[in-house]
Design a protein around this motif. Structure first.
Motif, short mmCIF file in Angstrom:
data_model
loop_
_atom_site.label_atom_id
_atom_site.label_comp_id
_atom_site.label_asym_id
_atom_site.label_seq_id
_atom_site.Cartn_x
_atom_site.Cartn_y
_atom_site.Cartn_z
N MET A 1 0.84 -1.20 0.00
CA MET A 1 0.00 0.00 0.00
C MET A 1 0.87 1.25 0.00
SD MET A 1 -2.60 1.25 3.01
CE MET A 1 -3.22 2.94 3.06
N SER A 2 0.76 2.04 -1.05
CA SER A 2 1.53 3.28 -1.14
C SER A 2 0.90 4.35 -0.25
CB SER A 2 1.57 3.78 -2.58
OG SER A 2 2.29 4.97 -2.68
N VAL A 3 1.74 5.11 0.42
CA VAL A 3 1.28 6.13 1.36
C VAL A 3 1.80 7.49 0.92
CG1 VAL A 3 1.41 6.97 3.74
CG2 VAL A 3 1.13 4.53 3.30
N GLN A 4 0.93 8.49 0.95
CA GLN A 4 1.31 9.86 0.63
C GLN A 4 1.14 10.74 1.86
OE1 GLN A 4 -1.38 10.89 -2.49
NE2 GLN A 4 -0.17 9.91 -4.09
N ILE A 5 2.19 11.49 2.21
CA ILE A 5 2.15 12.35 3.39
C ILE A 5 2.68 13.73 3.04
CG2 ILE A 5 2.96 12.72 5.75
CD1 ILE A 5 3.35 9.69 6.00
N ASP A 6 1.91 14.75 3.34
CA ASP A 6 2.38 16.14 3.28
C ASP A 6 2.76 16.57 4.68
OD1 ASP A 6 1.94 16.42 0.57
OD2 ASP A 6 -0.06 17.29 0.80
N VAL A 7 4.00 16.99 4.87
CA VAL A 7 4.45 17.47 6.17
C VAL A 7 4.35 19.00 6.16
CG1 VAL A 7 6.30 17.49 7.88
CG2 VAL A 7 6.03 15.52 6.34
N VAL A 8 3.51 19.53 7.04
CA VAL A 8 3.23 20.97 7.10
C VAL A 8 3.98 21.58 8.28
CG1 VAL A 8 1.43 22.65 7.59
CG2 VAL A 8 1.02 20.83 5.93
N ILE A 9 4.82 22.58 7.99
CA ILE A 9 5.64 23.20 9.04
C ILE A 9 5.52 24.72 8.92
CG2 ILE A 9 7.90 23.25 10.15
CD1 ILE A 9 8.63 20.90 8.19
N PRO A 10 4.67 25.34 9.72
CA PRO A 10 4.67 26.81 9.77
C PRO A 10 5.85 27.28 10.62
CG PRO A 10 3.05 25.95 11.29
CD PRO A 10 3.65 24.75 10.60
N SER A 11 6.47 28.37 10.22
CA SER A 11 7.65 28.82 10.95
C SER A 11 7.75 30.34 10.92
CB SER A 11 8.92 28.21 10.36
OG SER A 11 10.07 28.61 11.07
N PHE A 12 8.33 30.90 11.96
CA PHE A 12 8.60 32.33 11.98
C PHE A 12 10.10 32.58 11.92
CE2 PHE A 12 9.14 36.55 13.83
CZ PHE A 12 8.14 37.26 13.20
N ARG A 13 10.85 31.66 12.52
CA ARG A 13 12.29 31.89 12.67
C ARG A 13 13.14 31.19 11.61
NH1 ARG A 13 9.72 31.03 17.54
NH2 ARG A 13 9.69 28.83 16.99
N LEU A 14 12.67 30.06 11.08
CA LEU A 14 13.45 29.24 10.16
C LEU A 14 14.81 28.87 10.75
CD1 LEU A 14 12.83 30.71 6.57
CD2 LEU A 14 11.69 28.81 7.70
N GLU A 15 14.79 28.34 11.97
CA GLU A 15 16.04 27.94 12.63
C GLU A 15 16.48 26.60 12.08
OE1 GLU A 15 16.45 28.55 16.89
OE2 GLU A 15 14.53 29.59 16.87
N GLU A 16 17.64 26.59 11.43
CA GLU A 16 18.11 25.36 10.80
C GLU A 16 18.44 24.27 11.81
OE1 GLU A 16 22.84 25.83 10.06
OE2 GLU A 16 21.56 26.80 8.55
N HIS A 17 18.76 24.66 13.04
CA HIS A 17 19.05 23.67 14.08
C HIS A 17 17.90 22.67 14.23
CE1 HIS A 17 20.21 21.91 17.89
NE2 HIS A 17 19.07 22.29 18.42
N TYR A 18 16.67 23.16 14.12
CA TYR A 18 15.50 22.29 14.22
C TYR A 18 15.03 21.81 12.86
CZ TYR A 18 15.08 24.02 19.02
OH TYR A 18 15.31 24.32 20.35
N LEU A 19 15.06 22.68 11.86
CA LEU A 19 14.42 22.37 10.59
C LEU A 19 15.21 21.39 9.72
CD1 LEU A 19 13.01 25.89 9.63
CD2 LEU A 19 11.73 23.88 10.40
N LEU A 20 16.51 21.46 9.74
CA LEU A 20 17.29 20.56 8.89
C LEU A 20 17.04 19.08 9.21
CD1 LEU A 20 20.71 22.43 8.53
CD2 LEU A 20 18.81 22.31 6.90
N PRO A 21 17.01 18.68 10.49
CA PRO A 21 16.69 17.26 10.76
C PRO A 21 15.28 16.88 10.33
CG PRO A 21 17.78 18.28 12.65
CD PRO A 21 17.42 19.39 11.71
#
Length: 372
Positions: free
Chosen positions: A1-21
């Protein structure tokens, strides 16, 4: 069974420390994953590392031309994709490498669920303010996946929904821009659309959420949450009920009575003043008793913060209703568990019992004192 997922991430700071992982999470086999990162800050400049991941195929980045707020930003991000499942993640969480694998496996095992509530862990508190937040119960929704097998709503920090189940439901934009109440309203509307089916808990899908501002005290958040939550009974009356006045409402009603007494019977003013002082004292006593029952750290500073957190959130709810001229909102409450129980004044707890034992004693004492 193929699965499709959209990951939604609202952000104000765009801190790569959290976002890159997050943006680099491993894609499970036979699963199509797309990330929609929406910056709600027109002045933000994405770091080169984030820009390098944006390929408009797997990772998409959109920067709002103006601050649109949490609700509109999430709505925009959802509309950018069309996958069968939507995963909401905060922009300041730490994720395990297998997070998407856990969600994909849950979809395959329970494809007819309307959504899954992930677990959001927070570090142990080290400061009095954080101890007070934990004891207040305001963050209990973060760990609801561990405490309940299913629930009416969850935190957008880590939660997945079915797009089919969502249908045309969107985050309402009448709530505070920075957030407060819109997640409860959104998920409960999806639940209602699906015959009031609760979301399934998925505690194994766990993320780590840091304390805000290094555990510094901040009272804007509880006031904003109170204002946002004041909309919930109005928008969702099926979950609303009335209760005895809380402390802020009681003081307000006493002040109104005092203003009337100043014109009609000034001799009542001393009694009303004593009553208001007694109400504040009873709030302190009741709050301390409940704090001890919740096993809050035994500290005057923690109890003080607990008192302020409660009063400020009540003030936010009160102001939210009064600013809209909605007097019926005074004493109105909301069933956050999604129940329809309408019996007024039925909820009891230690805090409430202490208050309503002491209130009659206060009135009797004032009557005797002013009659002497």
């Amino acid at each position: 069974m193929s699965v499709q997922i959209d990951v939604v991430i609202p952000s104000f700071r765009l801190e790569e420390h959290y976002l890159l992982p997050i943006l680099s999470l491993k894609r499970p086999a036979d699963t199509e994953i797309r990330f929609f990162l929406v910056a709600d800050n027109p002045a933000v400049v994405p770091s080169p590392a984030i820009q390098q991941l944006v390929d408009n195929q797997r990772v998409f980045l959109s920067i709002n031309p103006e601050n649109l707020g949490a609700a509109r930003t999430r709505n925009k991000a959802m509309e950018m994709g069309n996958a069968e499942w939507i995963l909401f993640l905060d922009d300041d969480i730490t994720v395990p490498a297998n997070l998407l694998e856990i969600y994909a496996e849950a979809i395959r095992r329970f494809p007819k669920e309307i959504g899954f509530i992930g677990l959001v862990n927070m570090p142990p508190p080290h400061k009095a303010f954080s101890h007070a937040i934990v004891a207040s119960g305001s963050m209990d929704i973060f760990k609801i996946a561990k405490d309940r097998k299913s629930f009416a709503w969850g935190a957008t920090a880590n939660m997945m929904i079915s797009r089919v189940a969502m249908g045309d439901v969107r985050f309402s934009e009448i709530f505070p821009k920075a957030g407060g109440g819109e997640d409860v309203d959104f998920f409960m509307n999806i639940r209602e659309r699906n015959n009031f089916t609760d979301f399934k808990s998925l505690p194994e899908a766990a993320v780590e959420h840091p304390w805000w501002n290094n555990e510094a005290s901040n009272f804007k958040r509880p006031f904003r949450y109170g204002m946002g939550n004041s909309w919930l009974p109005q928008l969702n009356p099926k979950y609303a009920y009335h209760d005895f006045p809380n402390t802020i409402e009681t003081v307000f009603l006493a002040l109104i009575t005092g203003i009337a007494a100043a014109f009609l019977k000034p001799s009542l003013l001393p009694a009303i003043g004593l009553f208001i002082g007694g109400v504040v004292l009873i709030e302190i006593v009741a709050g301390a008793v409940q704090s001890a029952k919740r096993r809050a750290k035994p500290s005057i500073e923690v109890y003080f913060y607990l008192l302020l957190l409660r009063l400020i959130q009540e003030a936010g709810m009160f102001w939210g209703n009064i600013s809209r001229g909605r007097l019926v909102g005074i004493t109105e409450r909301f069933n956050y568990n999604g129940s329809f129980r309408k019996t007024h004044f039925y909820r009891t707890n230690t805090y409430k019992l202490v208050k309503w034992v002491l209130y009659p004693l206060l009135v009797i004492w004032i009557w005797r004192y002013t009659s002497a």
